[in-house]
Design a protein around this motif. Structure first.
Motif, PDB file in Angstrom:
ATOM      1  N   GLY A   1       0.720  -1.216   0.347  1.00 22.10           N
ATOM      2  CA  GLY A   1      -0.122  -0.076   0.038  1.00 22.10           C
ATOM      3  C   GLY A   1       0.842   1.235  -0.153  1.00 22.10           C
ATOM      4  O   GLY A   1       1.892   1.220   0.066  1.00 22.10           O
ATOM      5  N   PHE A   2       0.160   2.521   0.137  1.00 25.86           N
ATOM      6  CA  PHE A   2       0.775   3.575  -0.026  1.00 25.86           C
ATOM      7  C   PHE A   2       1.004   4.310   1.381  1.00 25.86           C
ATOM      8  O   PHE A   2       0.205   3.692   2.261  1.00 25.86           O
ATOM      9  N   TYR A   3       1.958   5.116   1.469  1.00 24.67           N
ATOM     10  CA  TYR A   3       2.447   5.937   3.028  1.00 24.67           C
ATOM     11  C   TYR A   3       2.927   7.181   2.581  1.00 24.67           C
ATOM     12  O   TYR A   3       3.430   7.434   1.658  1.00 24.67           O
ATOM     13  N   VAL A   4       2.697   8.028   3.458  1.00 24.39           N
ATOM     14  CA  VAL A   4       3.129   9.255   3.646  1.00 24.39           C
ATOM     15  C   VAL A   4       3.790   9.514   4.893  1.00 24.39           C
ATOM     16  O   VAL A   4       3.436   9.163   6.175  1.00 24.39           O
ATOM     17  N   GLY A   5       4.692  10.611   5.036  1.00 20.54           N
ATOM     18  CA  GLY A   5       5.180  11.038   6.592  1.00 20.54           C
ATOM     19  C   GLY A   5       6.037  12.215   6.574  1.00 20.54           C
ATOM     20  O   GLY A   5       6.274  12.896   5.378  1.00 20.54           O
ATOM     21  N   ALA A   6       6.642  12.505   7.708  1.00 20.31           N
ATOM     22  CA  ALA A   6       7.649  13.458   7.928  1.00 20.31           C
ATOM     23  C   ALA A   6       8.935  13.034   8.381  1.00 20.31           C
ATOM     24  O   ALA A   6       8.813  12.082   9.182  1.00 20.31           O
ATOM     25  N   GLN A   7       9.899  13.806   8.346  1.00 19.91           N
ATOM     26  CA  GLN A   7      11.227  13.269   8.506  1.00 19.91           C
ATOM     27  C   GLN A   7      12.135  14.293   9.005  1.00 19.91           C
ATOM     28  O   GLN A   7      11.955  15.522   8.619  1.00 19.91           O
ATOM     29  N   ALA A   8      13.227  14.044   9.745  1.00 22.56           N
ATOM     30  CA  ALA A   8      14.062  15.040  10.207  1.00 22.56           C
ATOM     31  C   ALA A   8      15.626  14.280   9.948  1.00 22.56           C
ATOM     32  O   ALA A   8      15.726  13.075  10.271  1.00 22.56           O
TER      33      ALA A   8
ATOM     34  N   HIS B   1      18.254  18.701   8.137  1.00 23.80           N
ATOM     35  CA  HIS B   1      17.329  18.970   7.279  1.00 23.80           C
ATOM     36  C   HIS B   1      16.081  18.457   7.844  1.00 23.80           C
ATOM     37  O   HIS B   1      15.690  17.432   8.682  1.00 23.80           O
ATOM     38  N   ALA B   2      14.813  19.056   7.290  1.00 19.09           N
ATOM     39  CA  ALA B   2      13.776  18.578   7.601  1.00 19.09           C
ATOM     40  C   ALA B   2      12.827  18.353   6.398  1.00 19.09           C
ATOM     41  O   ALA B   2      12.938  19.177   5.700  1.00 19.09           O
ATOM     42  N   GLY B   3      11.807  17.293   6.249  1.00 19.29           N
ATOM     43  CA  GLY B   3      11.166  17.292   5.057  1.00 19.29           C
ATOM     44  C   GLY B   3       9.985  16.340   5.207  1.00 19.29           C
ATOM     45  O   GLY B   3       9.696  15.845   6.132  1.00 19.29           O
ATOM     46  N   VAL B   4       9.569  15.873   4.071  1.00 21.11           N
ATOM     47  CA  VAL B   4       8.387  14.894   3.766  1.00 21.11           C
ATOM     48  C   VAL B   4       8.900  13.809   2.843  1.00 21.11           C
ATOM     49  O   VAL B   4       9.627  13.833   2.085  1.00 21.11           O
ATOM     50  N   PHE B   5       7.937  12.602   3.034  1.00 14.43           N
ATOM     51  CA  PHE B   5       8.404  11.581   2.315  1.00 14.43           C
ATOM     52  C   PHE B   5       6.696  10.782   1.805  1.00 14.43           C
ATOM     53  O   PHE B   5       6.038  11.075   2.612  1.00 14.43           O
ATOM     54  N   ALA B   6       6.989   9.937   0.705  1.00 19.83           N
ATOM     55  CA  ALA B   6       5.910   9.227   0.447  1.00 19.83           C
ATOM     56  C   ALA B   6       6.389   7.996  -0.409  1.00 19.83           C
ATOM     57  O   ALA B   6       7.429   7.993  -1.103  1.00 19.83           O
ATOM     58  N   GLY B   7       5.548   7.184  -0.536  1.00 20.02           N
ATOM     59  CA  GLY B   7       5.868   5.891  -1.467  1.00 20.02           C
ATOM     60  C   GLY B   7       4.763   5.012  -1.467  1.00 20.02           C
ATOM     61  O   GLY B   7       3.675   4.983  -1.014  1.00 20.02           O
ATOM     62  N   TYR B   8       5.294   3.667  -2.085  1.00 22.52           N
ATOM     63  CA  TYR B   8       4.482   2.700  -2.274  1.00 22.52           C
ATOM     64  C   TYR B   8       5.019   1.372  -2.255  1.00 22.52           C
ATOM     65  O   TYR B   8       6.109   1.236  -2.707  1.00 22.52           O
ATOM     66  N   ARG B   9       4.465   0.226  -1.478  1.00 26.50           N
ATOM     67  CA  ARG B   9       5.263  -1.085  -1.481  1.00 26.50           C
ATOM     68  C   ARG B   9       4.213  -2.232  -2.107  1.00 26.50           C
ATOM     69  O   ARG B   9       3.076  -1.952  -1.776  1.00 26.50           O
TER      70      ARG B   9
END
Length: 228
Positions: free
Chosen positions: A50-57, A83-91
Motif C-alpha cells: 500500500g501507500f504511505y506518507v510521512g515527515a522526517q528529520a 534537514h527536515a522534510g516529507v516522504f511518500a511511497g508505495y510497496r
C-alpha cells in the motif's frame, strides 16, 4: 451348554477387540486433530502493501571538493547540518521474503561551507526518488536497501561573490533503512544514505568555467509515517 459357553466367550472376545480398536482409533484421532492455525505463528509481510506518507528529520554530513575559482587550486570544504522534510511511497509484497517499493522525498536543508572562516556556500534543499528492496526481518519490521537519484540545490554566491553562483546538481543515492509498523497504520523509519552529486561547473558572472564543485553527503534520517 459347553457350546453355548464357547459362543458367549467368542462374542465377548470380539466385543472386547472392537472396543479396544475403537479406543485406539479415538486415541489416534485425539493425537492427530490439534493443529496450529493462529496468525501469530505466520509471517505477516502482507502488511507492507500500500501507500504511505510521512515527515522526517535528519543529520547531514556534507562536503564539497572545490577546484579553482575563489578557493584556488583545490579545497575540501565540509559541514554537519540538518534537514527536515516529507516522504511518500508505495510497496508491494512479491513473496514472503521480498517486498519492492518506490519512495520519494523532499527536504529543506540547513548547511554552511566555510572557507577561511567565512561562509562560502550551502546546500539549500534536496529531493530524491528511489527504489527499495526489502526483507521482513520480523512481522512488523522491514529492512531494505536503497538505490535512487538525488537532486540538490547548492548556493555558492557568498564565496563567489555573485548572485548567480547557484546550481542544481544530481547524483546517485545508495543506502539502507528499516521501517517498523508501530500500529496497523503508524510507521517509524530509520535510514542512512550516501549521495555523490558529480562534478559541476561553478557559474560566476555568466562564465561556467570559473571553477568546479563536487559535492557529496551522508544523511542519517528518522521519520514517522502513516500507511493507508
Amino acid at each position: 451348554m459347553r457350546g453355548t459357553k464357547g459362543l458367549a466367550a467368542s462374542v465377548a472376545a470380539a466385543a472386547l477387540l472392537m472396543a479396544t480398536g475403537a479406543s485406539a482409533q479415538q486415541i489416534e484421532t485425539v493425537m492427530v486433530l490439534p493443529t496450529v492455525d493462529s496468525q501469530a505463528y505466520q509471517t505477516s509481510s502482507f502488511v507492507w502493501d500500500g501507500f504511505y506518507v510521512g515527515a522526517q528529520a535528519a543529520i547531514v554530513a556534507t562536503k564539497t571538493h572545490e577546484i579553482n575559482g575563489v578557493v584556488g587550486p583545490e579545497q575540501l570544504l565540509g559541514d554537519i547540518g540538518g534537514h527536515a522534510g516529507v516522504f511518500a511511497g508505495y510497496r508491494m509484497t512479491v513473496t514472503d521474503w521480498l517486498v519492492l517499493g518506490v519512495d520519494v522525498e523532499a527536504n529543506n536543508v540547513a548547511t554552511e561551507y566555510l572557507f577561511n572562516a567565512a561562509n562560502y556556500g550551502a546546500l539549500k534543499w534536496d529531493a530524491a526518488v528511489r527504489a527499495t528492496l526489502g526483507y521482513p526481518v520480523a512481522p512488523n519490521v522491514l529492512a531494505y536497501g536503497i538505490v535512487g537519484y538525488n537532486w540538490g540545490r547548492f548556493d555558492m554566491s557568498p564565496g563567489i561573490g555573485t548572485a548567480d553562483s547557484a546550481f542544481t546538481a544530481g547524483g546517485w543515492q545508495l543506502g539502507v533503512g528499516a521501517d517498523m509498523m508501530v500500529t496497523d497504520n503508524i510507521m517509524a523509519r530509520l535510514q542512512a544514505t550516501w549521495t555523490h552529486f558529480g562534478v559541476n561547473n561553478l557559474p560566476s558572472g555568466g562564465n561556467p568555467a570559473f571553477g568546479t564543485s563536487e559535492p557529496s553527503d551522508l544523511v542519517v534520517r528518522a521519520g514517522l509515517g502513516w500507511k493507508f
